[in-house]
Design a protein around this motif. Structure first.
Motif: not given
Length: 282
Positions: A228-230, A241-252, A276-280, A23-27
């Motif tokens: 990405l799914p919001v 949500l971002v796939k684990i193997d695409e975490a950096d790309e998704g966060r960016t 970013i993490g496994a939970s909120y 889960l990417v939490d972006c403020d």
């Protein structure tokens, strides 16, 4: 309400991404203060936000009359509270009470001084409060009036029109006597009861800035959702949500979306922070 969860609430860890996802939490950083400075045309503050300067230290340096590099953490906190709290016409007594909630005890006279320094440092913001007050009077009279930057808001017989076409409305907006002075009120509902609610320039500016900030977040959320799914929003934050193997790309990608300025607000100095993490809860 998710925004009411304490920062370290264990419930946050109960909100988990599905297997294989993070889960990417972006403020959106300081979006109300940034929107206020931009709408008011306080260009030096807009520029400071845009350059990534520490606006809290800048404010503290004005308050304490010392170089920015000499500002201490407690002084910066006072500068932060001023920037985030004084933008809608807050007076000294309320500012003192707000500081008290953070265990900062300050004399009323010193609070008055700080409020005056803020208003003198950023004079376009008090000017916007006055302009908003005239706009409210125009609404009562069924007239139009300027409010903020050209092309952003429209004041007409229906209320204050926002860039997305929706209106901020004040039902039965009117003036009424309050002691020896006149004040503006409008009707709000509490259950079946209709209650007169006071409105003034600074409060109208707050209403508008919060509405504009929400429009910005809504547009950004739609951009994120193209890829990405919001799954949640909390105040000015978007969770995707971002796939684990695409975490950096998704966060960016999420961060890039949340730095894009709307077409109606090209000068708005947006920025964001993400985790970013496994939970909120991280």
């Amino acid at each position: 309400n998710m925004q009411n969860l304490p920062r370290k609430s264990p419930l946050k860890k109960a909100i988990r991404a599905p297997d294989g996802y993070l889960l990417v939490d972006c403020d959106s950083s300081q979006i109300e203060a940034r929107t206020l400075a931009w709408l008011a045309g306080q260009d030096d503050l807009v520029e400071a936000f845009d350059k990534g300067e520490d606006v809290y230290k800048i404010m503290a340096s004005r308050i304490y009359n010392k170089p920015i590099e000499d500002i201490t953490d407690p002084e910066r906190f006072v500068g932060k509270t001023t920037i985030l709290g004084a933008g809608y016409g807050m007076g000294a007594a309320k500012f003192k009470a707000q500081l008290k909630t953070f265990n900062v005890d300050m004399e009323l006279g010193e609070c008055e001084y700080i409020i005056n320094v803020y208003r003198e440092t950023y004079p376009m913001i008090p000017r916007l409060w006055k302009q908003a007050g005239r706009a409210l009077n125009a609404l009562i009279a069924g007239q139009t009036a300027p409010f903020g930057r050209d092309g952003v808001l429209v004041v007409d017989a229906d209320g204050i029109k926002l860039p997305n076409g929706l209106y901020i409305k004040y039902p039965r907006l009117r003036t009424q006597a309050q002691g020896d002075r006149q004040e503006m009120v409008y009707d709000t509902k509490k259950g079946r009861a209709v209650i007169p609610t006071r409105i003034y320039g600074g409060k109208a500016v707050e209403n508008v800035c919060q509405a504009l900030a929400r429009i910005v977040i809504g547009e950004q959320m739609l951009m994120v959702a193209r890829k990405l799914p919001v799954v949640m929003t909390v105040h000015d934050a978007v969770g995707a949500l971002v796939k684990i193997d695409e975490a950096d790309e998704g966060r960016t990608f999420v961060e890039q979306c949340m730095r894009i300025r709307p077409k109606w607000a090209q000068g708005l100095p947006l920025n964001c922070e993400s985790k970013i993490g496994a939970s909120y809860g991280g």
